[in-house]
Design an enzyme around this catalytic site. Sequence first.
Site, PDB file in Angstrom:
ATOM      1  CG  ASN A  65     -22.085  56.381  81.016  1.00 16.27           C
ATOM      2  OD1 ASN A  65     -20.951  55.968  81.196  1.00 16.27           O
ATOM      3  ND2 ASN A  65     -23.134  55.577  80.996  1.00 16.27           N
ATOM      4  CG  HIS A 112     -29.677  64.207  80.964  1.00 14.41           C
ATOM      5  ND1 HIS A 112     -29.286  63.202  81.797  1.00 14.41           N
ATOM      6  CD2 HIS A 112     -30.093  63.607  79.829  1.00 14.41           C
ATOM      7  CE1 HIS A 112     -29.451  62.032  81.197  1.00 14.41           C
ATOM      8  NE2 HIS A 112     -29.943  62.246  79.996  1.00 14.41           N
TER       9      HIS A 112
HETATM   10  N1  NDP Z   1     -22.381  59.148  77.516  1.00 12.33           N
HETATM   11  C1  NDP Z   1     -23.703  58.998  77.468  1.00 12.33           C
HETATM   12  O1  NDP Z   1     -24.453  59.971  77.431  1.00 12.33           O
HETATM   13  C2  NDP Z   1     -24.280  57.629  77.438  1.00 12.33           C
HETATM   14  C3  NDP Z   1     -23.474  56.516  77.510  1.00 12.33           C
HETATM   15  N2  NDP Z   1     -24.020  55.267  77.445  1.00 12.33           N
HETATM   16  C4  NDP Z   1     -23.097  54.113  77.516  1.00 12.33           C
HETATM   17  O2  NDP Z   1     -23.277  53.337  76.347  1.00 12.33           O
HETATM   18  C5  NDP Z   1     -23.373  51.967  76.699  1.00 12.33           C
HETATM   19  C6  NDP Z   1     -24.191  51.227  75.660  1.00 12.33           C
HETATM   20  O3  NDP Z   1     -25.510  51.710  75.647  1.00 12.33           O
HETATM   21  P1  NDP Z   1     -26.677  50.929  74.882  1.00 12.33           P
HETATM   22  O4  NDP Z   1     -26.285  50.657  73.500  1.00 12.33           O
HETATM   23  O5  NDP Z   1     -27.919  51.673  75.157  1.00 12.33           O
HETATM   24  O6  NDP Z   1     -26.682  49.555  75.709  1.00 12.33           O
HETATM   25  P2  NDP Z   1     -27.163  48.123  75.210  1.00 12.33           P
HETATM   26  O7  NDP Z   1     -27.189  47.276  76.448  1.00 12.33           O
HETATM   27  O8  NDP Z   1     -28.382  48.225  74.387  1.00 12.33           O
HETATM   28  O9  NDP Z   1     -25.979  47.645  74.250  1.00 12.33           O
HETATM   29  C7  NDP Z   1     -24.687  47.413  74.695  1.00 12.33           C
HETATM   30  C8  NDP Z   1     -24.141  46.273  73.860  1.00 12.33           C
HETATM   31  O10 NDP Z   1     -22.748  46.147  74.099  1.00 12.33           O
HETATM   32  C9  NDP Z   1     -22.452  44.789  74.384  1.00 12.33           C
HETATM   33  N3  NDP Z   1     -21.271  44.720  75.238  1.00 12.33           N
HETATM   34  C10 NDP Z   1     -21.193  44.833  76.578  1.00 12.33           C
HETATM   35  N4  NDP Z   1     -19.920  44.720  76.993  1.00 12.33           N
HETATM   36  C11 NDP Z   1     -19.178  44.521  75.886  1.00 12.33           C
HETATM   37  C12 NDP Z   1     -17.787  44.333  75.657  1.00 12.33           C
HETATM   38  N5  NDP Z   1     -16.921  44.323  76.678  1.00 12.33           N
HETATM   39  N6  NDP Z   1     -17.359  44.152  74.384  1.00 12.33           N
HETATM   40  C13 NDP Z   1     -18.226  44.166  73.349  1.00 12.33           C
HETATM   41  N7  NDP Z   1     -19.564  44.351  73.504  1.00 12.33           N
HETATM   42  C14 NDP Z   1     -20.033  44.529  74.762  1.00 12.33           C
HETATM   43  C15 NDP Z   1     -23.705  44.249  75.049  1.00 12.33           C
HETATM   44  O11 NDP Z   1     -23.758  42.839  74.932  1.00 12.33           O
HETATM   45  P3  NDP Z   1     -24.568  41.999  76.065  1.00 12.33           P
HETATM   46  O12 NDP Z   1     -25.960  42.526  76.043  1.00 12.33           O
HETATM   47  O13 NDP Z   1     -24.422  40.593  75.574  1.00 12.33           O
HETATM   48  O14 NDP Z   1     -23.869  42.295  77.343  1.00 12.33           O
HETATM   49  C16 NDP Z   1     -24.792  44.935  74.224  1.00 12.33           C
HETATM   50  O15 NDP Z   1     -25.075  44.236  73.034  1.00 12.33           O
HETATM   51  C17 NDP Z   1     -23.991  52.005  78.107  1.00 12.33           C
HETATM   52  O16 NDP Z   1     -23.646  50.830  78.844  1.00 12.33           O
HETATM   53  C18 NDP Z   1     -23.377  53.234  78.714  1.00 12.33           C
HETATM   54  O17 NDP Z   1     -22.144  52.903  79.345  1.00 12.33           O
HETATM   55  C19 NDP Z   1     -25.358  55.080  77.295  1.00 12.33           C
HETATM   56  C20 NDP Z   1     -26.192  56.152  77.226  1.00 12.33           C
HETATM   57  C21 NDP Z   1     -25.734  57.523  77.314  1.00 12.33           C
HETATM   58  O1  OAA Z   2     -28.859  58.362  77.768  1.00 10.96           O
HETATM   59  C1  OAA Z   2     -29.047  59.033  78.783  1.00 10.96           C
HETATM   60  O2  OAA Z   2     -30.094  59.648  79.003  1.00 10.96           O
HETATM   61  C2  OAA Z   2     -27.964  59.198  79.804  1.00 10.96           C
HETATM   62  C3  OAA Z   2     -27.453  57.989  80.366  1.00 10.96           C
HETATM   63  O3  OAA Z   2     -27.970  56.917  80.221  1.00 10.96           O
HETATM   64  C4  OAA Z   2     -26.228  58.102  81.153  1.00 10.96           C
HETATM   65  O4  OAA Z   2     -25.926  59.189  81.668  1.00 10.96           O
HETATM   66  O5  OAA Z   2     -25.542  57.078  81.283  1.00 10.96           O
END
Ligand code: NDP
Ligand code: OAA
Length: 267
Positions: free
Chosen positions: A190, A220
């Site tokens: 991301n 990063h």
């Molecule tokens: N911009 C950035 O720097 C970053 C962005 N991210 C984004 O954030 C997201 C979440 O991260 P994180 O919390 O660590 O991940 P986790 O897997 O810990 O949590 C994500 C949660 O969202 C739920 N989920 C998945 N799809 C849906 C949906 N369509 N509607 C509602 N709930 C949903 C999952 O449920 P289940 O497990 O049942 O699928 C899970 O409980 C990552 O997938 C990534 O895309 C993360 C890190 C950095």
């Molecule tokens: O949380 C982070 O280090 C970054 C990450 O996962 C992403 O870029 O999706």
Amino acid sequence: MLHITMIGCGAIGLGVLELLEQDPHLLVERVIVPPGSEEAIGQRLARRSSPPQVVTALPEDARPDLLLECAGHQALEEHVLPALEKGIACLIVSVGALSQPGLVERLEAAAERGNTRIELLPGAIGGIDALSAARVGGLDSVDYTGRKPPRAWKNTPGEQACDLEHISEATVIFQGSAREAARLYPRNANVAATLSLAGIGLDRTRVTLIADPHSEENVHQFQARGAFGGFELNLRGRPLAANPKTSALTVYSIIRALGNHAHGISI
Ligand SMILES: NC(=O)C1=CN([C@@H]2O[C@H](COP(=O)(O)OP(=O)(O)OC[C@H]3O[C@@H](n4cnc5c(N)ncnc54)[C@H](OP(=O)(O)O)[C@@H]3O)[C@@H](O)[C@H]2O)C=CC1
Ligand SMILES: O=C([O-])CC(=O)C(=O)O
């Protein structure tokens, strides 16, 4: 007080709920979770002083002040697009989803029709303000490297690139465009997508992803060159205990963004 609906209640979502307990200006009144997980998440949240309602979709008549996405790429299509159409302002961290052809245009059109905005949060990276300002003068190149411990690359194509359990040296698992990185590594690239959208685009931003057994941090790094001059950033993020793929700074970035919406001064 701002009323927030949050999509996703995993590592980031739980971190956000924890920190928002301190802020009387911000209330997460509802969380949207995948069908089938309502009960488990409801039980987990029941211990909180004011537990949010747990639902699987935004109720038809609900109009939160803000919809915060911290769930994953699929949530944009499922929840964010329809919310924008209804005029609900959205904040997202799954920025890599915007690598899907046509999604940027569809989000923009939905926000315009709803007379609202979608905000792409910096999440685990910094310097987005400087990079997007530098773009105004013209950028020549942006190169990004994401380096994480092997456990952060589990259940990704990184498993086919090397033997994650046994590597003894830092190993390149991906080299290519940010568009390809975001498609192949939706939960790890991301940041690459965010840098691209702020900078020279998903196809021109060069990405290297590394599994590094000597690193305990999610590192990063990027370099940008252009009419403005040059810019290097090296950010060593502490991973969240609940999800080694995700840096703690992502949670803090959300808290900052929400605070900027709620408080008299934004920074
Ligand atoms: N911009 C950035 O720097 C970053 C962005 N991210 C984004 O954030 C997201 C979440 O991260 P994180 O919390 O660590 O991940 P986790 O897997 O810990 O949590 C994500 C949660 O969202 C739920 N989920 C998945 N799809 C849906 C949906 N369509 N509607 C509602 N709930 C949903 C999952 O449920 P289940 O497990 O049942 O699928 C899970 O409980 C990552 O997938 C990534 O895309 C993360 C890190 C950095
Ligand atoms: O949380 C982070 O280090 C970054 C990450 O996962 C992403 O870029 O999706």
